[in-house]
Enzyme design. Structure first.
Site, PDB file in Angstrom:
ATOM      1  N   HIS A 108      40.933  36.668  38.500  1.00  9.81           N
ATOM      2  CA  HIS A 108      42.398  36.304  38.782  1.00  9.81           C
ATOM      3  C   HIS A 108      43.069  36.066  37.629  1.00  9.81           C
ATOM      4  O   HIS A 108      43.371  35.153  37.292  1.00  9.81           O
ATOM      5  CB  HIS A 108      42.012  34.962  39.697  1.00  9.81           C
ATOM      6  CG  HIS A 108      43.309  34.664  40.387  1.00  9.81           C
ATOM      7  ND1 HIS A 108      44.296  34.595  39.773  1.00  9.81           N
ATOM      8  CD2 HIS A 108      43.555  34.234  41.689  1.00  9.81           C
ATOM      9  CE1 HIS A 108      45.366  34.044  40.648  1.00  9.81           C
ATOM     10  NE2 HIS A 108      44.926  33.625  41.669  1.00  9.81           N
ATOM     11  N   GLU A 160      44.899  40.994  39.274  1.00 11.69           N
ATOM     12  CA  GLU A 160      43.608  40.646  39.760  1.00 11.69           C
ATOM     13  C   GLU A 160      42.888  41.819  40.214  1.00 11.69           C
ATOM     14  O   GLU A 160      43.218  42.396  40.866  1.00 11.69           O
ATOM     15  CB  GLU A 160      43.626  39.523  40.683  1.00 11.69           C
ATOM     16  CG  GLU A 160      44.637  38.454  40.476  1.00 11.69           C
ATOM     17  CD  GLU A 160      44.923  37.524  41.584  1.00 11.69           C
ATOM     18  OE1 GLU A 160      44.070  37.414  42.369  1.00 11.69           O
ATOM     19  OE2 GLU A 160      46.052  37.042  41.762  1.00 11.69           O
TER      20      GLU A 160
END
Ligand code: BG6
Length: 302
Positions: A169, A273
């Protein structure tokens, strides 16, 4: 393991040392001839990465909270073994637990090109087993050099297949969100989650962000490039073993509510991400190993 033992076993002169960092979190501090980085042992969470002579590539909020059991706002949180909300139990933490539990150092090395390699393993406890009752081993490797390479490795050591959702992320530092375009996802379908929606759309052009954006791009293995006209550079994200890409910027209102972005903090960041999410979750068979690997690099923008 105590700090002194960590340093004795894994420190590398002129490359790597372990320190007590913000909020008492133990950090691996890497500084070599190519770049610098810091990785918290909690979450095996890379918090900073800055190539020499460049502005930081990875963004971390000045207002980030560093505390035991809390996720850090910025860097490369590891979402594992599910992405977003848990499929059946809303009491379990969003994005899984890997980003808030302790990992151990398993190996560190200086590489021939002057980069630094460090490998971590997630420490299983009764609390992790209660959330994820599947015998498995999860490790993450970082190669910190001219580029940053991150590889998340999940091995099923049990007797049943399990379903895995995951993401690196990554938060990126940009000059200003108005000076940026993300390329590489043109023509892809995405699930638009902004404002709690759930609508399938198609990306036509490069991505420009002017409001809250929360999108899961599906069935894509493509490189993404963040073009930053303000910093006159492009950040390339090249991935393997990932079939979704998530693009996220919370914009003003949500960022203010979260409390760890700081005033207008959302303007200096974007998350791209590398994930396996929604319909791209994986089935990992007994004995099988899944690798999610990403290389981040910086290119000049003409
Ligand atoms: C993104 C999600 O990946 O992460 C967003 O798509 C979410 O919906 C964001 O808000 C941040 O999540 P968290 O748990 O770190 O606040």
């Amino acid at each position: 393991m105590q700090l002194a033992d960590l340093n004795q076993r894994y420190a590398i002169p002129h490359h790597l040392q372990f320190v007590a960092g913000e909020g008492g979190l133990v950090m691996a501090e890497i500084a070599n001839s190519h770049s610098t980085a810091r990785i918290a042992l909690q979450g095996a969470h890379l918090v900073t990465w800055q190539p020499c002579g460049q502005e930081p590539v990875v963004w971390v909020s000045k207002f980030a909270k560093y505390a035991a059991g809390k996720s850090i706002r910025g860097g490369v949180p590891i979402c594992w073994p599910w992405f977003g909300a848990h499929a059946t139990d809303s009491k379990l933490p969003g994005h899984g637990y890997a980003r808030t539990v302790m990992w151990e150092v398993l190996e560190s090395r200086e590489l021939p090109d002057g980069a630094t390699y460090i490998r971590f393993g997630l420490i299983e406890t009764d609390a992790t087993r209660a959330q994820w009752p599947h015998p498995c081993s999860v490790q993450i490797e970082f190669t910190i050099g001219k580029t940053l390479r991150v590889e998340l490795v999940t091995r099923n050591i049990g007797t049943h297949a399990f379903t895995l959702g995951e993401a690196l992320h990554t938060y990126f530092h940009i000059s200003d969100v108005g000076q940026m375009t993300i390329r590489g996802l043109e023509g892809c379908d995405y699930m638009d989650k902004a404002g709690g929606a759930s609508e399938l759309r198609k990306q036509q052009d490069g991505i420009v962000i002017e409001r809250e954006v929360d999108r899961v791009y599906l069935n894509t293995t493509a490189d993404c490039v963040i073009e930053d006209r303000g910093l006159k550079r492009a950040i390339r994200i090249a991935k393997q073993g990932s079939h979704s890409t998530v693009v996220w910027n919370p914009w003003t209102e949500k960022a203010d509510k979260m409390g760890d972005f700081g005033p207008q903090g959302h303007r200096g960041m974007v998350c791209v991400e590398s994930a396996n999410a929604l319909e791209n979750v994986l089935s990992v068979a007994p004995g099988a190993t899944h690798h999610l690997a990403v290389v981040y690099s910086v290119e000049a923008l003409n």
